[in-house]
Structures are given as C-alpha cells and as structure tokens.
Design an enzyme around this catalytic site. Structure first.
Site, mmCIF file in Angstrom:
data_model
loop_
_atom_site.group_PDB
_atom_site.id
_atom_site.type_symbol
_atom_site.label_atom_id
_atom_site.label_comp_id
_atom_site.label_asym_id
_atom_site.label_seq_id
_atom_site.Cartn_x
_atom_site.Cartn_y
_atom_site.Cartn_z
ATOM 1 N N SER A 137 0.804 -1.214 0.000
ATOM 2 C CA SER A 137 0.000 0.000 0.000
ATOM 3 C C SER A 137 0.838 1.266 0.000
ATOM 4 C CB SER A 137 -0.949 0.004 1.198
ATOM 5 O OG SER A 137 -1.811 -1.106 1.167
ATOM 6 N N HIS B 132 0.893 4.532 4.433
ATOM 7 C CA HIS B 132 0.212 5.166 3.307
ATOM 8 C C HIS B 132 0.693 6.606 3.118
ATOM 9 C CE1 HIS B 132 -3.450 2.248 3.739
ATOM 10 N NE2 HIS B 132 -2.313 1.625 3.484
#
Length: 428
Positions: A317, A372
């Site tokens: 991610s 992230h």
C-alpha cells in the site's frame, strides 16, 4: 458530460465603439484560458444570468469539475462592474451542481470565478465589493474574485482558496509577453510501451502470496487465505524493533511484497495495475521502478517511526500510494481533455480514501496509516520534481540512466533480502 456550447448562453459581445488596435487583456485572457485550460465559450443554461453582467463567460465542464469564469473588461469601459450579489451567485451555482461529479461518494463543488480587468489598482470600494463575493468553506459553491491591474501587472484576489484559474496563472499572463500561438507548447508524445514491468510486479506479488501459503508458520490468521502473524514476521514483515535493534534492514524490501489475505492482495493488485500502467507508459520502466522503491521505503520509514515495537506491517500500500501521487504529479503531460481528467479522478478516488484510517495492514486488522502517508509523500515529491525538470519537448524524462541504475540496485537488494529471510527462518 459534454462542455456547454456558446448557443446555450453566448459570450457577451464587447461594447460597440472605437476598437483599439490590439486586443484588450480581457480578450487575451479569455483566449488563453480556452487554449491552456480547456475552457469553452458560453455556459450552462442555469447560469445564463452571468452573461448579462460579463463581457465574456467561459465554462470548464468535464463531468467531474464544473468551473465558470466571468470576465469584465474595464479597460474598454472603466465604469463596468460585476454587479451580481452573493445570494444570486449561490443560487446559480447550486443550480449547476448536477454538472459536477462525485469522488468517493462526495459531490464535487461548482466553482464561480469573477475577473475584473482594468488599468489601475483595485480601489477600496471595489475591494469591499469583491470581498463580499465569498461563501463558507464547506459550501458546495466556491466563489473566487480577482482584480487585474494591467498597468502594474498586479493581481488581487478576495480569497486564498485554490481555484482552477489561479492568481499566479493570471499574473503570469499579464506580466509576460503575450503569446501568439493559440495553444500551449505541445508535449512530446511518449513512445508506446507494453506494461512489462507492471505485469512482472503483479506476478511477484502473487508468488510472494503463494510463498506465504507454502511456508506458513504457526496458526493461520483470520481472513481468506490469511497467513498468521508468525508467518508474516518469518517471511519479512516490517517491525521497527527487528530492523533497528537487530539490523534486519532487508525487511524494508520484503514487507511490501507480503499481504494479509487474498482480499488485501486483490485490492492492492488493482491499484498497482492502474498506477503502474499509467506511469510505465508515461515515464518508462526505469522511473517506475525507482518510484516504487522510493515510495516503499518512505512508507516503511514513516511506519517504523510512528508505530510501536509490537506492530508488524506488510503490504504494497505504501508503494502504491506513492505511485498514485506520482500519477497526479505527472498527469499534466497528458493531453487536455476527458482522458486526462479520468486518469486524475481515478487516482484521487484511490488515493484520498487511503490517506484516512480505513485501509488495513491485515496484521491484527490494524491500520497502517503511516505507511500510506509516507509512501504518498515520498512518491509525490519525486513525481513533482520529475514533472518540474521534464521539458515538454522531450518524450522521455531526464535521468533515465541513473534511475535505471538505482532500480537495478534495488532489485539486487530484494534478491539479497530473500536470502536473508531464508536464513532467518531457522529461528522460527
């Protein structure tokens, strides 16, 4: 959504009378906005009231954004003013909301911009009048007023809120020599590239997930084909304690290849397919590889910095957020139009929700928000730098050779990391 035609609400004609030899700046500004920003003359029927109080009305409507610009030419007629009040503008803007799109379930606002062009500085009376053209921060109608002084080249704006036609863009047009061409310099078209690296990356993620099933350690996790926490740690899951205290740096390279369950893998695979395909076609394989590495390391570094020793992070991610941020940064090289807008909106729809705590790292169902954000920051910075130094007339970005060299070194680090992970499994 097709852009409005001038037949819906035609651009107002300039007052009759003696015409200067050269076009006024208001006319030049309108032409530049059509050439550079993709505006069309005229507006939607619901905004026809704007035409009566403007010398030119332009609209940008692509199915996502809806921005209407009203230009008043006070060089030609100094007594001209934009006379509509805020309540009327709010009503007009809300009537045009169905022309804007939706991102992640949120309706995008309608932008109304008003630009008065004259040969002197903004007066106190005009400033107070234009200051009133504003609405609340969370209103779905965004108002933005500017006054352009063509004598000094200064541009005043009633708000610092970001607008499609920015104060800086208008200032650049009024201060720089006028361009004769009808459109901005064409961007050199990138050579056609098959998504070879993208496919290779997807295969690598699939093989890594297969390894999680074949070399499982301890009890399985919760979820579809979910490995347990012991398996993830044994195969390279990221832990600040293991990296910083035990020197297991190789986890920074292996953790992005691991996933918590099949759903986690499929979601990241979809994001990878979109972001990597766009970037591979635009910047090439070497820069795509470097962006992946930088984003993955940035995500891992921030994850270790903010999480405690007990947190184990896995998943691509962080790297994917960096790719999506880079897509937004370099997407300006795409031709103006629906294609560019669709790429930008897709990147935003994938990126924005992932920067709030809803995406899971799958190790104990915790949210690795830090990875992230770290990945997006790292990839975004590299993407912005690349967009800045990449000349429009060049089909390929600069620094391809050293980007390729760094990518090869990173690939070597991944291979070496696999051997370290195999060696470390003896203790599990």
């Amino acid at each position: 959504m097709s852009p409005p035609s001038s037949e819906q609400a035609p651009v107002a004609e300039a007052p009759m009378g003696e015409m200067p030899s050269a076009p006024s700046f208001a006319e030049y500004l309108a032409r530049r906005l059509m050439a550079d920003k993709g505006f069309e003359p005229g507006t939607h029927p619901e905004a026809a009231e704007l035409v009566d109080v403007s010398d030119a009305v332009l609209t940008y409507s692509d199915g996502y954004s809806c921005v209407i610009v009203c230009i008043v030419d006070r060089e030609r007629e100094p007594s001209r003013r934009f006379t509509l009040e805020t309540p009327v503008l709010e009503r007009v803007g809300k009537a045009c909301l169905h022309y804007s799109g939706t991102v992640s379930g949120t309706k995008l606002p309608v932008g109304l911009q008003f630009i008065e062009v004259g040969r002197g500085p903004v007066t106190l009376e005009d400033r107070e009048r234009l200051e009133r053209l504003r609405l609340g921060l969370f209103n779905k109608v965004h108002l933005h007023a500017m006054h352009v002084d063509t004598a000094s080249g200064e541009v005043w704006a009633n708000t610092w809120r970001r607008a499609m036609v920015s104060r800086g863009h208008v200032r650049g047009l009024v201060q720089q020599p006028r361009r004769v061409e009808e459109s901005e310099d064409e961007v050199a078209e990138a050579p056609e590239r098959a998504p070879v690296l993208t496919v290779a990356l997807l295969v690598s993620l699939a093989l890594a997930f297969a390894a999680e099933q074949l070399f499982a350690v301890g009890a399985p996790g919760t979820g579809l084909l979910a490995p347990g926490i012991e398996t993830l740690v044994a195969l390279g899951g990221l832990s600040s304690r293991l990296v910083l205290e035990h020197g297991q740096w190789w986890r920074l390279f292996l953790a992005p290849l691991l996933h918590g369950d099949l759903i986690h893998l499929l979601l990241n695979g979809f994001c990878l397919w979109f972001g990597a395909t766009v970037l591979e076609s635009m910047v090439g394989r070497t820069w795509l590889g470097l962006l992946l590495v930088v984003s993955a390391l940035g995500g891992g570094a921030l994850s270790m910095a903010l999480h405690g020793d007990s947190v184990v992070s896995v998943g691509a991610s962080g790297a994917l957020m960096g790719l999506l941020a880079a897509v937004l940064a370099v997407s300006r090289r795409l031709p103006t139009g629906q294609g560019r807008v669709e790429v930008q909106m897709m990147a935003m729809q994938l990126l924005v929700p992932s920067l709030i705590p809803i995406a899971m790292s799958r190790t104990g169902n915790a949210v690795d928000f830090a990875a992230h954000v770290g990945g997006a920051l790292a990839g975004g910075v590299v993407g912005l730098w690349l967009a800045r130094v990449w000349k429009r007339e060049h089909a390929t970005p600069p620094g391809t050779r050293w980007a390729g060299a760094l990518s090869v070194l990173a690939l070597g680090a991944v291979v070496v990391s696999v051997f370290f992970a195999v060696g470390s499994r003896e203790g599990w």
